[in-house]
Scaffold this motif. Sequence first.
Motif, PDB file in Angstrom:
ATOM      1  N   HIS A   1      42.202  53.255  21.506  1.00  0.00           N
ATOM      2  CA  HIS A   1      40.769  53.008  21.650  1.00  0.00           C
ATOM      3  C   HIS A   1      39.977  54.280  21.410  1.00  0.00           C
ATOM      4  CE1 HIS A   1      41.823  49.126  23.405  1.00  0.00           C
ATOM      5  NE2 HIS A   1      42.739  49.772  24.113  1.00  0.00           N
ATOM      6  N   LEU A   2      38.933  54.187  20.626  1.00  0.00           N
ATOM      7  CA  LEU A   2      38.063  55.330  20.353  1.00  0.00           C
ATOM      8  C   LEU A   2      36.981  55.383  21.433  1.00  0.00           C
ATOM      9  CD1 LEU A   2      37.362  57.652  18.424  1.00  0.00           C
ATOM     10  CD2 LEU A   2      36.151  56.010  16.976  1.00  0.00           C
ATOM     11  N   SER A   3      36.717  56.595  21.910  1.00  0.00           N
ATOM     12  CA  SER A   3      35.768  56.792  23.014  1.00  0.00           C
ATOM     13  C   SER A   3      34.380  56.232  22.709  1.00  0.00           C
ATOM     14  CB  SER A   3      35.649  58.302  23.289  1.00  0.00           C
ATOM     15  OG  SER A   3      34.595  58.555  24.188  1.00  0.00           O
TER      16      SER A   3
ATOM     17  N   THR B   1      40.760  50.789  32.855  1.00  0.00           N
ATOM     18  CA  THR B   1      41.909  51.079  31.987  1.00  0.00           C
ATOM     19  C   THR B   1      41.471  51.917  30.785  1.00  0.00           C
ATOM     20  OG1 THR B   1      41.635  49.187  30.511  1.00  0.00           O
ATOM     21  CG2 THR B   1      42.820  48.787  32.581  1.00  0.00           C
ATOM     22  N   SER B   2      42.435  52.224  29.918  1.00  0.00           N
ATOM     23  CA  SER B   2      42.112  53.000  28.716  1.00  0.00           C
ATOM     24  C   SER B   2      41.311  52.179  27.694  1.00  0.00           C
ATOM     25  CB  SER B   2      43.378  53.567  28.075  1.00  0.00           C
ATOM     26  OG  SER B   2      44.173  52.519  27.576  1.00  0.00           O
ATOM     27  N   GLN B   3      41.117  50.900  27.976  1.00  0.00           N
ATOM     28  CA  GLN B   3      40.187  50.114  27.151  1.00  0.00           C
ATOM     29  C   GLN B   3      38.747  50.477  27.496  1.00  0.00           C
ATOM     30  OE1 GLN B   3      40.835  45.823  26.648  1.00  0.00           O
ATOM     31  NE2 GLN B   3      42.855  46.127  27.526  1.00  0.00           N
ATOM     32  N   GLY B   4      38.582  51.166  28.648  1.00  0.00           N
ATOM     33  CA  GLY B   4      37.256  51.615  29.057  1.00  0.00           C
ATOM     34  C   GLY B   4      36.391  50.489  29.571  1.00  0.00           C
ATOM     35  N   GLU B   5      35.109  50.778  29.660  1.00  0.00           N
ATOM     36  CA  GLU B   5      34.152  49.823  30.214  1.00  0.00           C
ATOM     37  C   GLU B   5      33.861  48.669  29.264  1.00  0.00           C
ATOM     38  OE1 GLU B   5      30.813  51.702  32.561  1.00  0.00           O
ATOM     39  OE2 GLU B   5      31.610  53.459  31.535  1.00  0.00           O
TER      40      GLU B   5
ATOM     41  N   ILE C   1      26.118  65.929  40.242  1.00  0.00           N
ATOM     42  CA  ILE C   1      27.324  66.388  39.549  1.00  0.00           C
ATOM     43  C   ILE C   1      27.799  65.334  38.558  1.00  0.00           C
ATOM     44  CG2 ILE C   1      29.722  67.161  39.868  1.00  0.00           C
ATOM     45  CD1 ILE C   1      28.849  67.672  42.908  1.00  0.00           C
ATOM     46  N   TYR C   2      28.046  65.781  37.307  1.00  0.00           N
ATOM     47  CA  TYR C   2      28.656  64.908  36.312  1.00  0.00           C
ATOM     48  C   TYR C   2      30.135  65.236  36.284  1.00  0.00           C
ATOM     49  CZ  TYR C   2      29.218  62.290  31.947  1.00  0.00           C
ATOM     50  OH  TYR C   2      29.598  61.373  30.989  1.00  0.00           O
ATOM     51  N   PHE C   3      30.987  64.302  36.729  1.00  0.00           N
ATOM     52  CA  PHE C   3      32.425  64.523  36.652  1.00  0.00           C
ATOM     53  C   PHE C   3      32.950  63.875  35.378  1.00  0.00           C
ATOM     54  CE2 PHE C   3      36.808  63.048  37.262  1.00  0.00           C
ATOM     55  CZ  PHE C   3      37.416  64.296  37.367  1.00  0.00           C
ATOM     56  N   ALA C   4      33.683  64.660  34.576  1.00  0.00           N
ATOM     57  CA  ALA C   4      34.234  64.166  33.308  1.00  0.00           C
ATOM     58  C   ALA C   4      35.751  64.104  33.376  1.00  0.00           C
ATOM     59  CB  ALA C   4      33.805  65.083  32.160  1.00  0.00           C
ATOM     60  N   GLY C   5      36.302  62.953  33.027  1.00  0.00           N
ATOM     61  CA  GLY C   5      37.751  62.770  32.982  1.00  0.00           C
ATOM     62  C   GLY C   5      38.069  61.760  31.891  1.00  0.00           C
ATOM     63  N   SER C   6      39.337  61.696  31.526  1.00  0.00           N
ATOM     64  CA  SER C   6      39.756  60.854  30.407  1.00  0.00           C
ATOM     65  C   SER C   6      39.697  59.353  30.737  1.00  0.00           C
ATOM     66  CB  SER C   6      41.193  61.223  30.020  1.00  0.00           C
ATOM     67  OG  SER C   6      41.679  60.313  29.054  1.00  0.00           O
ATOM     68  N   ILE C   7      39.199  58.567  29.800  1.00  0.00           N
ATOM     69  CA  ILE C   7      39.274  57.103  29.903  1.00  0.00           C
ATOM     70  C   ILE C   7      40.125  56.597  28.737  1.00  0.00           C
ATOM     71  CG2 ILE C   7      38.004  54.932  30.035  1.00  0.00           C
ATOM     72  CD1 ILE C   7      35.659  56.507  31.280  1.00  0.00           C
ATOM     73  N   THR C   8      39.559  56.553  27.535  1.00  0.00           N
ATOM     74  CA  THR C   8      40.343  56.036  26.398  1.00  0.00           C
ATOM     75  C   THR C   8      41.459  57.002  25.985  1.00  0.00           C
ATOM     76  OG1 THR C   8      38.630  56.866  24.889  1.00  0.00           O
ATOM     77  CG2 THR C   8      38.534  54.553  25.457  1.00  0.00           C
ATOM     78  N   GLY C   9      41.352  58.278  26.386  1.00  0.00           N
ATOM     79  CA  GLY C   9      42.420  59.244  26.098  1.00  0.00           C
ATOM     80  C   GLY C   9      43.686  58.987  26.911  1.00  0.00           C
ATOM     81  N   GLY C  10      43.539  58.182  27.984  1.00  0.00           N
ATOM     82  CA  GLY C  10      44.694  57.846  28.828  1.00  0.00           C
ATOM     83  C   GLY C  10      44.330  57.981  30.303  1.00  0.00           C
ATOM     84  N   ARG C  11      44.889  57.053  31.109  1.00  0.00           N
ATOM     85  CA  ARG C  11      44.492  56.975  32.512  1.00  0.00           C
ATOM     86  C   ARG C  11      45.555  57.515  33.466  1.00  0.00           C
ATOM     87  NH1 ARG C  11      39.790  57.003  34.160  1.00  0.00           N
ATOM     88  NH2 ARG C  11      39.973  55.413  35.779  1.00  0.00           N
ATOM     89  N   ASP C  12      46.439  58.379  32.977  1.00  0.00           N
ATOM     90  CA  ASP C  12      47.526  58.921  33.795  1.00  0.00           C
ATOM     91  C   ASP C  12      47.017  59.602  35.064  1.00  0.00           C
ATOM     92  OD1 ASP C  12      49.201  58.064  31.844  1.00  0.00           O
ATOM     93  OD2 ASP C  12      49.787  60.045  31.122  1.00  0.00           O
ATOM     94  N   ASP C  13      45.822  60.208  35.000  1.00  0.00           N
ATOM     95  CA  ASP C  13      45.300  60.981  36.128  1.00  0.00           C
ATOM     96  C   ASP C  13      44.244  60.236  36.942  1.00  0.00           C
ATOM     97  OD1 ASP C  13      46.921  63.155  35.766  1.00  0.00           O
ATOM     98  OD2 ASP C  13      45.383  64.473  34.938  1.00  0.00           O
TER      99      ASP C  13
ATOM    100  N   LEU D   1      38.892  63.027  23.877  1.00  0.00           N
ATOM    101  CA  LEU D   1      37.855  63.303  22.891  1.00  0.00           C
ATOM    102  C   LEU D   1      36.469  63.233  23.542  1.00  0.00           C
ATOM    103  CD1 LEU D   1      37.648  63.629  19.709  1.00  0.00           C
ATOM    104  CD2 LEU D   1      37.301  61.163  19.647  1.00  0.00           C
ATOM    105  N   GLY D   2      36.273  62.231  24.396  1.00  0.00           N
ATOM    106  CA  GLY D   2      34.983  62.046  25.060  1.00  0.00           C
ATOM    107  C   GLY D   2      34.637  63.212  25.976  1.00  0.00           C
ATOM    108  N   VAL D   3      35.624  63.709  26.718  1.00  0.00           N
ATOM    109  CA  VAL D   3      35.384  64.859  27.602  1.00  0.00           C
ATOM    110  C   VAL D   3      35.002  66.081  26.761  1.00  0.00           C
ATOM    111  CG1 VAL D   3      36.425  66.478  29.235  1.00  0.00           C
ATOM    112  CG2 VAL D   3      36.842  64.023  29.494  1.00  0.00           C
ATOM    113  N   GLY D   4      35.700  66.275  25.632  1.00  0.00           N
ATOM    114  CA  GLY D   4      35.361  67.387  24.741  1.00  0.00           C
ATOM    115  C   GLY D   4      33.923  67.288  24.264  1.00  0.00           C
ATOM    116  N   TYR D   5      33.524  66.075  23.863  1.00  0.00           N
ATOM    117  CA  TYR D   5      32.146  65.852  23.418  1.00  0.00           C
ATOM    118  C   TYR D   5      31.156  66.188  24.534  1.00  0.00           C
ATOM    119  CZ  TYR D   5      27.896  63.671  21.805  1.00  0.00           C
ATOM    120  OH  TYR D   5      26.586  63.472  21.446  1.00  0.00           O
TER     121      TYR D   5
END
Lengths: 145, 145
Positions: B107-109, A43-47, A3-15, A80-84
């Motif tokens: 940050h951009l994804s 964080t929203s800075q990502g990896e 399973i590939y789970f997709a959730g927001s990283i740079t879009g915001g980490r509220d969830d 944006l990343g999840v949309g992609y």
Amino acid sequence: MKIYFAGSITGGRDDKDLYAQIIKILGNFGIVLTEHIGNVNLTSQGEAAMGRTPEYIFSRDVAWVSEADALVGELTVTSLGVGYELGFAESLGKPILCLYRKAEGRHLSSMITGNIKLKIEYYQNIEELPAIFEKFFSGVKQIHE
Amino acid sequence: MKIYFAGSITGGRDDKDLYAQIIKILGNFGIVLTEHIGNVNLTSQGEAAMGRTPEYIFSRDVAWVSEADALVGELTVTSLGVGYELGFAESLGKPILCLYRKAEGRHLSSMITGNIKLKIEYYQNIEELPAIFEKFFSGVKQIHE
């Protein structure tokens, strides 16, 4: 079942805490390739903050989508990343489940709600998810058997 | 030259005036199929507020991406729909230009920055765009000639 789970990283980490709970539940249905999405220290800075290059992250995630039997995305926090990932997974013919929590003043894109290839499930509480996953993954199993 | 311009609708309309200006500049390079993205009367409720169904919007936009010679996206306001369009357009082999305004704390994804198939141009002022478009579309023309 992978399973590939997709959730927001740079879009915001509220969830992020919710993502961790969802990943735990998904673990009852298969191997979640993207466990880091629920990492509360991410964080929203990502990896990038962990020293990983965008090229590494992109290549790994694309390989994981390709390898996955299904994609499950939590779309409430706009990303944006999840949309992609949805567009890419669909181009590979992957079964896709979209989770969304409706709220006043929040609108889900017509590129998602108008797309009959995406299975969308609206929910409010995490307790609703096991039954939603049971139904979705029983369909995925049928595709691959 | 047919151009699909992608910008945020349900993700937020903070950049709607900028989208209108970008669409005007893009008009010097070809026909912009998605002029409504820059409509200042279009809110984050999207075209649903105009009585259009999500299925209509999705089918029309997918047809426009398919018909377009190139996609230009303004990615600064995070949008799930724009992300989906990028993934879909890439699966069709369309040339893609991504515009982004860097700012502190934004940050951009990595799904965008790590993807070598996407041409990313960072800018701050709209005055920079004609030269960016000139360079990008000269490459697109070469692909189709």
